[in-house]
Design a protein around this motif. Structure first.
Motif, PDB file in Angstrom:
ATOM      1  N   HIS A 109       0.808  -1.226   0.000  1.00  9.54           N
ATOM      2  CA  HIS A 109       0.000   0.000   0.000  1.00  9.54           C
ATOM      3  C   HIS A 109       0.843   1.279   0.000  1.00  9.54           C
ATOM      4  N   CYS A 139       0.847  -5.286  -8.453  1.00 11.29           N
ATOM      5  CA  CYS A 139      -0.110  -5.136  -7.355  1.00 11.29           C
ATOM      6  C   CYS A 139      -0.529  -3.683  -7.137  1.00 11.29           C
ATOM      7  N   HIS A 140      -0.119  -3.044  -6.035  1.00 16.22           N
ATOM      8  CA  HIS A 140      -0.404  -1.620  -5.828  1.00 16.22           C
ATOM      9  C   HIS A 140       0.658  -0.732  -6.464  1.00 16.22           C
ATOM     10  N   PHE A 165      -3.936  -4.361  -8.647  1.00 20.44           N
ATOM     11  CA  PHE A 165      -4.770  -4.799  -7.521  1.00 20.44           C
ATOM     12  C   PHE A 165      -6.181  -4.261  -7.726  1.00 20.44           C
ATOM     13  N   ASN A 167     -10.447  -3.640  -7.247  1.00 21.37           N
ATOM     14  CA  ASN A 167     -11.395  -3.202  -6.220  1.00 21.37           C
ATOM     15  C   ASN A 167     -11.937  -4.392  -5.438  1.00 21.37           C
ATOM     16  N   GLU A 169     -10.376  -7.186  -4.762  1.00 18.70           N
ATOM     17  CA  GLU A 169      -9.355  -7.630  -3.811  1.00 18.70           C
ATOM     18  C   GLU A 169      -9.233  -6.656  -2.646  1.00 18.70           C
ATOM     19  N   GLU A 170      -9.318  -5.360  -2.927  1.00 14.91           N
ATOM     20  CA  GLU A 170      -9.247  -4.367  -1.848  1.00 14.91           C
ATOM     21  C   GLU A 170     -10.426  -4.541  -0.900  1.00 14.91           C
ATOM     22  N   THR A 171     -11.582  -4.868  -1.459  1.00  8.36           N
ATOM     23  CA  THR A 171     -12.772  -5.106  -0.635  1.00  8.36           C
ATOM     24  C   THR A 171     -12.575  -6.337   0.237  1.00  8.36           C
ATOM     25  N   ALA A 176     -11.243  -1.389   1.462  1.00  2.96           N
ATOM     26  CA  ALA A 176     -11.876  -0.601   0.401  1.00  2.96           C
ATOM     27  C   ALA A 176     -12.782   0.499   0.951  1.00  2.96           C
ATOM     28  N   ALA A 179     -10.716   3.530   2.317  1.00  5.47           N
ATOM     29  CA  ALA A 179      -9.726   4.177   1.458  1.00  5.47           C
ATOM     30  C   ALA A 179     -10.225   5.519   0.931  1.00  5.47           C
ATOM     31  N   LEU A 182      -9.658   4.151  -4.715  1.00  8.28           N
ATOM     32  CA  LEU A 182      -9.322   2.780  -5.065  1.00  8.28           C
ATOM     33  C   LEU A 182      -8.491   2.757  -6.341  1.00  8.28           C
ATOM     34  N   ASN A 215      -1.375  -8.973  -8.313  1.00  8.55           N
ATOM     35  CA  ASN A 215      -1.368  -9.212  -6.866  1.00  8.55           C
ATOM     36  C   ASN A 215      -0.074  -9.925  -6.468  1.00  8.55           C
TER      37      ASN A 215
END
Length: 231
Positions: A109, A139-140, A165, A167, A169-171, A176, A179, A182, A215
């Motif tokens: 992140h 990934c990010h 990465f 949305n 996966e962030e959820t 998510a 944040a 996103l 990812n």
């Protein structure tokens, strides 16, 4: 052999929508797996960060549950300890692209905090894309693409097919709804063609000299694709 530049976040936190500073940094697997692959093929690694600060590993990326158990966690921690290049990064501001055969951006992140708005990184990305050299981002890490704007304000990666990465996966990761923004949404808004695969499964997308992975599980396959071009 060649020198490969690892551009890494200098951030140790990600500021959430409510102002909370979520501890983070770079994701261990996304640095370790490509490092092993590139070093194993005989290449030299140089690490660059904003200001030359020593990058911080996201402690969550060292946990047993994301490394297949305690044995995997111990192995990745041991691998990180051997990566002495992390201890003496150069300043991103001083990078000369001509010194390198390829450029690689790990995720975590952290890039959401600093590289997403870093003009030096943005210029490097524009130059790397235009150079034809392999440019790999995972990934990010693609958050850094948001700072790669041309003089007319357009994004240099608009129209490129990219894995990043998602949305979803962030959820599923639980952040998510906390944040400020996103990654997948912001990339699409910039005109990037995000090709989302199944959550957490390896997904590597290659478009011209741009190599991207979705990812952590994509980091090793991503490095393998880059190595094909450096052989």
């Amino acid at each position: 052999m060649s020198k490969i530049l690892f551009v890494m976040t200098g951030a140790d936190h990600w500021t959430l929508a409510d102002g909370t500073k979520h501890p983070t940094g770079f994701w261990a697997e996304e640095a370790v797996a490509p490092y092993r692959a590139f070093k194993g093929a005989g290449h030299e690694i140089v690490v660059a960060t904003p200001g030359g600060v020593v990058p911080t590993v996201d402690r969550g990326s060292l946990a047993p549950e994301v490394n297949g158990g305690q044995e995997g966690a111990d192995e990745i921690a041991a691998a990180l300890a051997t990566m002495t290049e992390l201890d003496s990064p150069i300043r991103l501001e001083d990078v000369d692209l001509g010194d390198y055969a390829a450029v690689f951006y790990p995720g975590g992140h952290g890039p959401m905090e600093d590289l997403a708005v870093n003009a030096d990184s943005g210029r490097l990305l524009v130059d790397a894309l235009g150079s034809g050299k392999p440019l790999a981002v995972v990934c990010h890490g693609p958050a850094a693409l948001l700072a790669a704007t041309r003089e007319d304000g357009s994004n240099a990666f608009a129209g490129y097919r990219v894995a990043a990465f998602t949305n979803a996966e962030e959820t599923q990761a639980g952040l998510a709804d906390r944040a400020k923004w996103l990654l997948e949404t912001r990339l699409v808004e910039a005109g990037v063609d995000v090709r989302a695969g199944e959550p957490w499964a390896p997904n590597v997308v290659v478009d011209r000299n741009l190599f991207t992975g979705q990812n952590p599980a994509s980091s090793a396959p991503l490095a393998a694709e880059v190595l094909k071009t450096l052989a």
